[in-house]
Design a protein around this motif. Sequence first.
Motif, PDB file in Angstrom:
ATOM      1  N   ASN A 240       0.883  -1.125  -0.008  1.00 58.49           N
ATOM      2  CA  ASN A 240      -0.135  -0.045   0.180  1.00 58.49           C
ATOM      3  C   ASN A 240       0.828   1.413   0.005  1.00 58.49           C
ATOM      4  O   ASN A 240       0.378   2.291  -0.592  1.00 58.49           O
ATOM      5  CB  ASN A 240      -0.952  -0.069   1.175  1.00 58.49           C
ATOM      6  N   THR A 241       2.022   1.189   0.538  1.00 57.77           N
ATOM      7  CA  THR A 241       2.751   2.406   0.502  1.00 57.77           C
ATOM      8  C   THR A 241       3.575   2.753  -0.666  1.00 57.77           C
ATOM      9  O   THR A 241       3.966   3.769  -1.369  1.00 57.77           O
ATOM     10  CB  THR A 241       3.849   2.571   1.793  1.00 57.77           C
ATOM     11  N   TRP A 242       4.221   1.631  -1.321  1.00 57.97           N
ATOM     12  CA  TRP A 242       5.050   1.731  -2.500  1.00 57.97           C
ATOM     13  C   TRP A 242       4.176   1.914  -3.722  1.00 57.97           C
ATOM     14  O   TRP A 242       4.801   2.624  -4.753  1.00 57.97           O
ATOM     15  CB  TRP A 242       5.526   0.174  -2.699  1.00 57.97           C
ATOM     16  N   ARG A 243       2.837   1.651  -3.500  1.00 62.26           N
ATOM     17  CA  ARG A 243       1.824   1.865  -4.632  1.00 62.26           C
ATOM     18  C   ARG A 243       1.955   3.467  -5.187  1.00 62.26           C
ATOM     19  O   ARG A 243       1.630   3.629  -6.170  1.00 62.26           O
ATOM     20  CB  ARG A 243       0.675   1.280  -4.375  1.00 62.26           C
ATOM     21  N   SER A 244       1.944   4.080  -3.944  1.00 62.98           N
ATOM     22  CA  SER A 244       1.869   5.656  -4.186  1.00 62.98           C
ATOM     23  C   SER A 244       3.207   6.282  -4.271  1.00 62.98           C
ATOM     24  O   SER A 244       3.300   7.330  -4.362  1.00 62.98           O
ATOM     25  CB  SER A 244       1.225   6.298  -2.913  1.00 62.98           C
TER      26      SER A 244
ATOM     27  N   ASN B 299      -2.817  -1.060 -12.686  1.00 61.19           N
ATOM     28  CA  ASN B 299      -3.627  -1.148 -11.658  1.00 61.19           C
ATOM     29  C   ASN B 299      -3.896  -2.506 -11.472  1.00 61.19           C
ATOM     30  O   ASN B 299      -3.843  -3.212 -10.273  1.00 61.19           O
ATOM     31  CB  ASN B 299      -4.677  -0.249 -11.330  1.00 61.19           C
ATOM     32  N   HIS B 300      -4.414  -3.530 -12.474  1.00 64.41           N
ATOM     33  CA  HIS B 300      -4.748  -4.668 -12.283  1.00 64.41           C
ATOM     34  C   HIS B 300      -3.690  -5.677 -12.064  1.00 64.41           C
ATOM     35  O   HIS B 300      -4.084  -6.832 -11.703  1.00 64.41           O
ATOM     36  CB  HIS B 300      -5.800  -4.987 -13.438  1.00 64.41           C
ATOM     37  N   LEU B 301      -2.583  -5.311 -12.152  1.00 63.83           N
ATOM     38  CA  LEU B 301      -1.554  -6.202 -12.045  1.00 63.83           C
ATOM     39  C   LEU B 301      -0.463  -5.837 -10.886  1.00 63.83           C
ATOM     40  O   LEU B 301       0.190  -6.622 -10.400  1.00 63.83           O
ATOM     41  CB  LEU B 301      -0.543  -5.955 -13.307  1.00 63.83           C
ATOM     42  N   TYR B 302      -0.632  -4.753 -10.214  1.00 61.35           N
ATOM     43  CA  TYR B 302       0.126  -4.194  -9.307  1.00 61.35           C
ATOM     44  C   TYR B 302       0.354  -5.107  -7.967  1.00 61.35           C
ATOM     45  O   TYR B 302       1.371  -5.440  -7.826  1.00 61.35           O
ATOM     46  CB  TYR B 302      -0.268  -2.981  -8.610  1.00 61.35           C
ATOM     47  N   PHE B 303      -0.755  -5.344  -7.262  1.00 61.71           N
ATOM     48  CA  PHE B 303      -0.780  -6.226  -6.259  1.00 61.71           C
ATOM     49  C   PHE B 303      -0.069  -7.687  -6.399  1.00 61.71           C
ATOM     50  O   PHE B 303       0.915  -8.117  -5.674  1.00 61.71           O
ATOM     51  CB  PHE B 303      -1.835  -6.388  -5.326  1.00 61.71           C
ATOM     52  N   ASP B 304      -0.524  -8.146  -7.501  1.00 62.41           N
ATOM     53  CA  ASP B 304       0.160  -9.745  -7.661  1.00 62.41           C
ATOM     54  C   ASP B 304       1.706  -9.265  -8.033  1.00 62.41           C
ATOM     55  O   ASP B 304       2.628 -10.148  -7.493  1.00 62.41           O
ATOM     56  CB  ASP B 304      -0.586 -10.428  -8.903  1.00 62.41           C
ATOM     57  N   THR B 305       2.090  -8.413  -8.930  1.00 61.91           N
ATOM     58  CA  THR B 305       3.502  -8.357  -9.277  1.00 61.91           C
ATOM     59  C   THR B 305       4.089  -7.968  -8.145  1.00 61.91           C
ATOM     60  O   THR B 305       5.456  -8.507  -8.106  1.00 61.91           O
ATOM     61  CB  THR B 305       3.451  -7.053 -10.386  1.00 61.91           C
ATOM     62  N   GLN B 306       3.816  -6.780  -7.315  1.00 62.29           N
ATOM     63  CA  GLN B 306       4.773  -6.475  -6.246  1.00 62.29           C
ATOM     64  C   GLN B 306       4.673  -7.453  -5.224  1.00 62.29           C
ATOM     65  O   GLN B 306       5.971  -7.602  -4.605  1.00 62.29           O
ATOM     66  CB  GLN B 306       4.080  -5.243  -5.857  1.00 62.29           C
ATOM     67  N   ARG B 307       3.854  -8.394  -4.790  1.00 64.90           N
ATOM     68  CA  ARG B 307       3.792  -9.350  -4.068  1.00 64.90           C
ATOM     69  C   ARG B 307       4.860 -10.322  -4.391  1.00 64.90           C
ATOM     70  O   ARG B 307       5.547 -10.747  -3.476  1.00 64.90           O
ATOM     71  CB  ARG B 307       2.555  -9.908  -3.919  1.00 64.90           C
ATOM     72  N   VAL B 308       5.027 -10.532  -5.540  1.00 64.51           N
ATOM     73  CA  VAL B 308       5.773 -11.734  -6.149  1.00 64.51           C
ATOM     74  C   VAL B 308       7.508 -10.897  -5.959  1.00 64.51           C
ATOM     75  O   VAL B 308       8.276 -11.820  -5.570  1.00 64.51           O
ATOM     76  CB  VAL B 308       5.688 -12.042  -7.400  1.00 64.51           C
ATOM     77  N   VAL B 309       7.524  -9.701  -6.094  1.00 67.34           N
ATOM     78  CA  VAL B 309       8.724  -8.850  -5.925  1.00 67.34           C
ATOM     79  C   VAL B 309       9.358  -9.262  -4.452  1.00 67.34           C
ATOM     80  O   VAL B 309      10.315  -9.728  -4.358  1.00 67.34           O
ATOM     81  CB  VAL B 309       8.808  -7.545  -6.400  1.00 67.34           C
ATOM     82  N   LEU B 310       8.303  -8.844  -3.582  1.00 64.73           N
ATOM     83  CA  LEU B 310       8.812  -8.773  -2.128  1.00 64.73           C
ATOM     84  C   LEU B 310       9.184 -10.552  -1.811  1.00 64.73           C
ATOM     85  O   LEU B 310      10.201 -10.721  -1.058  1.00 64.73           O
ATOM     86  CB  LEU B 310       7.974  -8.296  -1.080  1.00 64.73           C
TER      87      LEU B 310
END
Length: 95
Positions: free
Chosen positions: A20-24, A33-44
């Motif tokens: 939620n903080t990296w997004r902004s 937007n439709h890929l953000y959460f899945d993509t960034q979760r995999v990064v971490l």
Amino acid sequence: MLVREANEADYAFIFDTYLNTWRSSRFAGTIPNHLYFDTQRVVLEELIARGARLAVACPEEYPRLVQGWACYELKPAPQGAQTVLHYLYERPGYT
């Protein structure tokens, strides 16, 4: 303030605050937007899988109350290990 390694109980908070903080952030790039959460979760998840560490800061009297956290790696370098900071989070309003 106590600094300790993150444990399983901290992961939900760490992932939630990271996503939620990296997004902004202006450094987040242009992930749709439709890929953000899945993509960034995999990064971490991949950072952690390859050996990145998660350090948590919390009050000594409340070791489960996360006030901030850092994701970092120790990389080999010619003059010794070099620390690479990937992300640093501080709970807003905490001083």
